[in-house]
Scaffold this active site. Sequence first.
Site, PDB file in Angstrom:
ATOM      1  CE  LYS A  14      -2.204  -0.543   3.860  1.00  0.00           C
ATOM      2  NZ  LYS A  14      -1.869  -1.860   4.410  1.00  0.00           N
ATOM      3  NE  ARG A  89      -5.406  -0.490  10.008  1.00  0.00           N
ATOM      4  CZ  ARG A  89      -4.217  -0.093   9.524  1.00  0.00           C
ATOM      5  NH1 ARG A  89      -4.027   1.113   9.081  1.00  0.00           N
ATOM      6  NH2 ARG A  89      -3.231  -0.952   9.471  1.00  0.00           N
ATOM      7  NE  ARG A 123       6.448  -3.932   6.535  1.00  0.00           N
ATOM      8  CZ  ARG A 123       5.151  -3.720   6.429  1.00  0.00           C
ATOM      9  NH1 ARG A 123       4.602  -3.458   5.259  1.00  0.00           N
ATOM     10  NH2 ARG A 123       4.383  -3.808   7.489  1.00  0.00           N
ATOM     11  NE  ARG A 156       5.293  -1.074  10.373  1.00  0.00           N
ATOM     12  CZ  ARG A 156       4.158  -0.925   9.703  1.00  0.00           C
ATOM     13  NH1 ARG A 156       4.184  -0.507   8.446  1.00  0.00           N
ATOM     14  NH2 ARG A 156       3.006  -1.184  10.258  1.00  0.00           N
ATOM     15  NE  ARG A 167       0.619  -4.630  11.686  1.00  0.00           N
ATOM     16  CZ  ARG A 167       1.762  -4.696  11.000  1.00  0.00           C
ATOM     17  NH1 ARG A 167       2.727  -5.512  11.378  1.00  0.00           N
ATOM     18  NH2 ARG A 167       1.932  -3.963   9.931  1.00  0.00           N
TER      19      ARG A 167
HETATM   20  P1  AMP Z   1      -0.010   0.662   9.131  1.00  0.00           P
HETATM   21  O1  AMP Z   1       1.279   1.357   8.904  1.00  0.00           O
HETATM   22  O2  AMP Z   1      -1.099   1.137   8.235  1.00  0.00           O
HETATM   23  O3  AMP Z   1       0.142  -0.831   9.162  1.00  0.00           O
HETATM   24  O4  AMP Z   1      -0.485   1.094  10.616  1.00  0.00           O
HETATM   25  C1  AMP Z   1       0.312   0.778  11.731  1.00  0.00           C
HETATM   26  C2  AMP Z   1      -0.509   0.809  12.995  1.00  0.00           C
HETATM   27  O5  AMP Z   1      -1.025   2.129  13.215  1.00  0.00           O
HETATM   28  C3  AMP Z   1      -1.739  -0.079  13.022  1.00  0.00           C
HETATM   29  O6  AMP Z   1      -1.449  -1.425  13.343  1.00  0.00           O
HETATM   30  C4  AMP Z   1      -2.568   0.620  14.101  1.00  0.00           C
HETATM   31  O7  AMP Z   1      -2.064   0.350  15.394  1.00  0.00           O
HETATM   32  C5  AMP Z   1      -2.310   2.082  13.806  1.00  0.00           C
HETATM   33  N1  AMP Z   1      -3.290   2.589  12.811  1.00  0.00           N
HETATM   34  C6  AMP Z   1      -3.028   3.002  11.539  1.00  0.00           C
HETATM   35  N2  AMP Z   1      -4.160   3.402  10.922  1.00  0.00           N
HETATM   36  C7  AMP Z   1      -5.161   3.251  11.826  1.00  0.00           C
HETATM   37  C8  AMP Z   1      -6.558   3.469  11.819  1.00  0.00           C
HETATM   38  N3  AMP Z   1      -7.183   3.932  10.719  1.00  0.00           N
HETATM   39  N4  AMP Z   1      -7.264   3.187  12.930  1.00  0.00           N
HETATM   40  C9  AMP Z   1      -6.679   2.733  14.034  1.00  0.00           C
HETATM   41  N5  AMP Z   1      -5.356   2.464  14.124  1.00  0.00           N
HETATM   42  C10 AMP Z   1      -4.605   2.727  13.048  1.00  0.00           C
END
Ligand code: AMP
Length: 218
Positions: A14, A89, A123, A156, A167
């Site tokens: 993404k 989400r 990653r 990460r 996740r």
């Molecule tokens: P990502 O980089 O998109 O995988 O996001 C990393 C982490 O950020 C997620 O596992 C959540 O803990 C938090 N996060 C990102 N976007 C959201 C969202 N829209 N709602 C809630 N938590 C989020």
Amino acid sequence: MRKYVIFGVQGSGKGTQAKLLSRDLDLVHISVGDIFRWHVQNHTKLGAQVRRIMAAGELVGDDLAEGVVRERLDLHDWNYGFVIDGFPRNARQAEFFLESYDIDSVIHLDLPDGEVRRRVLARRLCARCGMDYNLIAHRPEEEGRCDVCGGELVAREDDTEEALAERLRIYHEKTDPVLALFRRKEFVVSVDARADIGTVQKNLRERLALPAPRVSEP
Ligand code: AMP
């Protein structure tokens, strides 16, 4: 003006695809995860609130996530549009988003779960400049060092087996229904995310009826 939302499981590319698309079309790339990570790295109050939740692979509260999105979009620096990644989400976030903003298309990067673990655990991220690497597809020239700035490459905090399982579980439970909702309401473009970066970008641009990219390299 082009307004896109990009969906996909962890490791589906993404961020990479959103960056390529944004760079070429002068769109603003809004990654909610990147914004939260910035707060954690910079030890802000919000960072302190979300750090543990993120490390465990859980979702941050809707109020905080919606606040971040609203604040970012309220800057109105997106004259040519935006690509939003990592939001909405769940059902509540989708409702908030649809009430506040209209979008042109939803991009869905389709990746089987079997491929997620392999990709995500490989990653790496530069701790200094944030450049992304992958020990399978995009290795640094010198092990553990960023090619661009020489910074240290780290994983990460949530790219662990345990957090990843959580996740993925949350993605299927809460985010899959949002995609289904968008399928009913909006124009969803699904692209096979197993291909290489350039091919995925080419396919999604074709599906969105966009012109060939101005910038060719990924
Ligand atoms: P990502 O980089 O998109 O995988 O996001 C990393 C982490 O950020 C997620 O596992 C959540 O803990 C938090 N996060 C990102 N976007 C959201 C969202 N829209 N709602 C809630 N938590 C989020």
